[in-house]
Write a protein that holds these residues in place. Structure first.
Motif, PDB file in Angstrom:
ATOM      1  N   GLU A 208       0.825  -1.207   0.000  1.00  0.00           N
ATOM      2  CA  GLU A 208       0.000   0.000   0.000  1.00  0.00           C
ATOM      3  C   GLU A 208       0.861   1.259   0.000  1.00  0.00           C
ATOM      4  O   GLU A 208       0.530   2.248  -0.664  1.00  0.00           O
ATOM      5  CB  GLU A 208      -0.924  -0.012   1.214  1.00  0.00           C
ATOM      6  CG  GLU A 208      -2.054  -1.040   1.120  1.00  0.00           C
ATOM      7  CD  GLU A 208      -2.957  -0.994   2.322  1.00  0.00           C
ATOM      8  OE1 GLU A 208      -2.658  -0.218   3.253  1.00  0.00           O
ATOM      9  OE2 GLU A 208      -3.959  -1.736   2.340  1.00  0.00           O
ATOM     10  N   SER A 209       1.965   1.244   0.731  1.00  0.00           N
ATOM     11  CA  SER A 209       2.855   2.411   0.714  1.00  0.00           C
ATOM     12  C   SER A 209       3.469   2.610  -0.661  1.00  0.00           C
ATOM     13  O   SER A 209       3.598   3.749  -1.140  1.00  0.00           O
ATOM     14  CB  SER A 209       3.951   2.232   1.763  1.00  0.00           C
ATOM     15  OG  SER A 209       4.759   1.104   1.468  1.00  0.00           O
ATOM     16  N   ARG A 210       3.815   1.501  -1.329  1.00  0.00           N
ATOM     17  CA  ARG A 210       4.339   1.634  -2.692  1.00  0.00           C
ATOM     18  C   ARG A 210       3.278   2.172  -3.639  1.00  0.00           C
ATOM     19  O   ARG A 210       3.573   3.018  -4.503  1.00  0.00           O
ATOM     20  CB  ARG A 210       4.840   0.279  -3.183  1.00  0.00           C
ATOM     21  CG  ARG A 210       6.086  -0.214  -2.467  1.00  0.00           C
ATOM     22  CD  ARG A 210       6.483  -1.589  -2.981  1.00  0.00           C
ATOM     23  NE  ARG A 210       7.665  -2.076  -2.278  1.00  0.00           N
ATOM     24  CZ  ARG A 210       8.175  -3.305  -2.462  1.00  0.00           C
ATOM     25  NH1 ARG A 210       7.588  -4.148  -3.309  1.00  0.00           N
ATOM     26  NH2 ARG A 210       9.243  -3.677  -1.792  1.00  0.00           N
ATOM     27  N   ASP A 211       2.032   1.698  -3.485  1.00  0.00           N
ATOM     28  CA  ASP A 211       0.949   2.208  -4.331  1.00  0.00           C
ATOM     29  C   ASP A 211       0.720   3.694  -4.098  1.00  0.00           C
ATOM     30  O   ASP A 211       0.489   4.467  -5.052  1.00  0.00           O
ATOM     31  CB  ASP A 211      -0.344   1.427  -4.051  1.00  0.00           C
ATOM     32  CG  ASP A 211      -0.245  -0.022  -4.497  1.00  0.00           C
ATOM     33  OD1 ASP A 211       0.624  -0.322  -5.335  1.00  0.00           O
ATOM     34  OD2 ASP A 211      -1.019  -0.857  -3.996  1.00  0.00           O
ATOM     35  N   LEU A 215       1.020   6.587  -6.882  1.00  0.00           N
ATOM     36  CA  LEU A 215      -0.073   7.513  -7.186  1.00  0.00           C
ATOM     37  C   LEU A 215       0.345   8.965  -6.974  1.00  0.00           C
ATOM     38  O   LEU A 215      -0.028   9.852  -7.760  1.00  0.00           O
ATOM     39  CB  LEU A 215      -1.280   7.184  -6.301  1.00  0.00           C
ATOM     40  CG  LEU A 215      -1.982   5.849  -6.598  1.00  0.00           C
ATOM     41  CD1 LEU A 215      -3.085   5.593  -5.580  1.00  0.00           C
ATOM     42  CD2 LEU A 215      -2.558   5.844  -8.010  1.00  0.00           C
ATOM     43  N   ILE A 216       1.141   9.204  -5.915  1.00  0.00           N
ATOM     44  CA  ILE A 216       1.626  10.572  -5.698  1.00  0.00           C
ATOM     45  C   ILE A 216       2.522  11.021  -6.841  1.00  0.00           C
ATOM     46  O   ILE A 216       2.443  12.165  -7.317  1.00  0.00           O
ATOM     47  CB  ILE A 216       2.361  10.645  -4.344  1.00  0.00           C
ATOM     48  CG1 ILE A 216       1.368  10.497  -3.187  1.00  0.00           C
ATOM     49  CG2 ILE A 216       3.117  11.971  -4.206  1.00  0.00           C
ATOM     50  CD1 ILE A 216       2.030  10.372  -1.837  1.00  0.00           C
ATOM     51  N   THR A 220       1.682  14.100  -9.297  1.00  0.00           N
ATOM     52  CA  THR A 220       2.635  15.197  -9.479  1.00  0.00           C
ATOM     53  C   THR A 220       2.961  15.392 -10.954  1.00  0.00           C
ATOM     54  O   THR A 220       3.032  16.526 -11.465  1.00  0.00           O
ATOM     55  CB  THR A 220       3.917  14.907  -8.686  1.00  0.00           C
ATOM     56  OG1 THR A 220       3.587  14.676  -7.318  1.00  0.00           O
ATOM     57  CG2 THR A 220       4.893  16.070  -8.781  1.00  0.00           C
ATOM     58  N   GLU A 221       3.150  14.273 -11.665  1.00  0.00           N
ATOM     59  CA  GLU A 221       3.438  14.364 -13.095  1.00  0.00           C
ATOM     60  C   GLU A 221       2.257  14.953 -13.866  1.00  0.00           C
ATOM     61  O   GLU A 221       2.435  15.784 -14.766  1.00  0.00           O
ATOM     62  CB  GLU A 221       3.774  12.969 -13.627  1.00  0.00           C
ATOM     63  CG  GLU A 221       4.190  12.960 -15.093  1.00  0.00           C
ATOM     64  CD  GLU A 221       4.525  11.556 -15.566  1.00  0.00           C
ATOM     65  OE1 GLU A 221       4.818  11.392 -16.751  1.00  0.00           O
ATOM     66  OE2 GLU A 221       4.493  10.632 -14.717  1.00  0.00           O
ATOM     67  N   ALA A 222       1.046  14.564 -13.492  1.00  0.00           N
ATOM     68  CA  ALA A 222      -0.138  15.105 -14.163  1.00  0.00           C
ATOM     69  C   ALA A 222      -0.287  16.603 -13.902  1.00  0.00           C
ATOM     70  O   ALA A 222      -0.649  17.373 -14.794  1.00  0.00           O
ATOM     71  CB  ALA A 222      -1.378  14.354 -13.687  1.00  0.00           C
ATOM     72  N   GLN A 223       0.014  17.027 -12.668  1.00  0.00           N
ATOM     73  CA  GLN A 223      -0.065  18.448 -12.360  1.00  0.00           C
ATOM     74  C   GLN A 223       0.976  19.242 -13.142  1.00  0.00           C
ATOM     75  O   GLN A 223       0.693  20.335 -13.649  1.00  0.00           O
ATOM     76  CB  GLN A 223       0.141  18.661 -10.851  1.00  0.00           C
ATOM     77  CG  GLN A 223      -1.037  18.189 -10.002  1.00  0.00           C
ATOM     78  CD  GLN A 223      -0.772  18.356  -8.518  1.00  0.00           C
ATOM     79  OE1 GLN A 223       0.354  18.641  -8.115  1.00  0.00           O
ATOM     80  NE2 GLN A 223      -1.807  18.175  -7.715  1.00  0.00           N
ATOM     81  N   LYS A 224       2.182  18.676 -13.309  1.00  0.00           N
ATOM     82  CA  LYS A 224       3.203  19.362 -14.101  1.00  0.00           C
ATOM     83  C   LYS A 224       2.773  19.465 -15.566  1.00  0.00           C
ATOM     84  O   LYS A 224       2.940  20.512 -16.211  1.00  0.00           O
ATOM     85  CB  LYS A 224       4.534  18.611 -13.984  1.00  0.00           C
ATOM     86  CG  LYS A 224       5.190  18.717 -12.610  1.00  0.00           C
ATOM     87  CD  LYS A 224       6.510  17.969 -12.596  1.00  0.00           C
ATOM     88  CE  LYS A 224       7.182  18.086 -11.239  1.00  0.00           C
ATOM     89  NZ  LYS A 224       8.470  17.344 -11.184  1.00  0.00           N
TER      90      LYS A 224
END
Length: 241
Positions: A208-211, A215-216, A220-224
């Motif tokens: 779950e931490s890797r997921d 996702l983060i 972040t890439e989508a926001q850029k």
């Protein structure tokens, strides 16, 4: 037993006062290279736990012969706790090799069980086979210390005598031993199942931490990319701001 317990107490205090604190002072105020290479004393959890187990074994063995020994041991470890705490804070450094809590707990429990067994052997021999003192003591009218047990039971009512003798017979001991073994195997299996569940939950938390990290990163890439598209749209010819 009194001498062993008190001598162990004196040794622990002497090592703390005449080894730990002088070593701390030398390392702090002396710049000589061999002293600096020696460094502070490491706080060994295993050594300290084994010291406690040793004192506990002495208390177990000596309680039958010295009734005040548990009280002395309680006072001793109450004082030693604060001495060890001061020594840990002011004169020691953490161990260079961290210990594994699971394996260490199992090792300490095994050593404690061995100490308990070694305490029962001399006590059992002393109570059942060694003749009691004829001059003084609570067992002077009996051949052995154990002889007071059946003599006391014979003074009980008949129903209670039958119940106690039934518990001490083989007809009760063998089924009790079998039930105790089954219960022990059940608890071992239950502990193994709980351990497997904990490992699965730990792996699930890691996934779950890797997921979440994935996702983060995507967010972040989508926001850029969104920022770049908006910038290109505003900078295009004929675009009004």
């Amino acid at each position: 037993m009194y001498k062993l317990l008190i001598f162990d107490f004196v040794i622990i205090i002497a090592v703390t006062l005449f080894v730990g604190f002088p070593r701390k002072m030398l390392v702090t105020y002396c710049s000589w290279k061999p002293v600096q290479w020696l460094g502070l004393q490491e706080f060994g959890i295993s050594d300290n736990v084994l010291d406690i187990i040793y004192g506990q074994t002495i208390c177990w063995i000596g309680t039958f012969f010295s009734p005040l020994l548990p009280a002395i041991a309680t006072i001793k470890y109450f004082i030693i706790f604060y001495i060890k705490k001061i020594s840990l804070i002011h004169t020691c450094k953490p161990a260079s090799r961290p210990i594994r809590a699971s394996s260490s707990n199992f090792f300490f429990l095994v050593v404690l069980l061995i100490g308990l067994i070694l305490a029962f052997i001399p006590l059992g021999v002393s109570i059942a086979h060694i003749s009691s003192s004829k001059a003084c003591g609570p067992f002077r009218n009996f051949n052995t210390s154990w002889a007071v047990v059946p003599d006391t039971i014979l003074g009980f009512p008949i129903g209670l005598q039958k119940f106690l003798f039934g518990i001490a017979s083989e007809a009760f001991a063998v089924p009790f031993f079998l039930v105790a073994c089954l219960l022990m195997f059940y608890l071992i299996a239950l502990a193994g199942a709980h351990k497997r569940v904990v490992e699965q939950l730990r792996e699930q938390l890691v996934m779950e931490s890797r997921d979440k990290l994935f996702l983060i990163a995507k967010l972040t890439e989508a926001q850029k990319n969104s920022t770049k598209i908006q910038k290109l749209t505003f900078d295009a010819p004929g675009t009004t701001r």
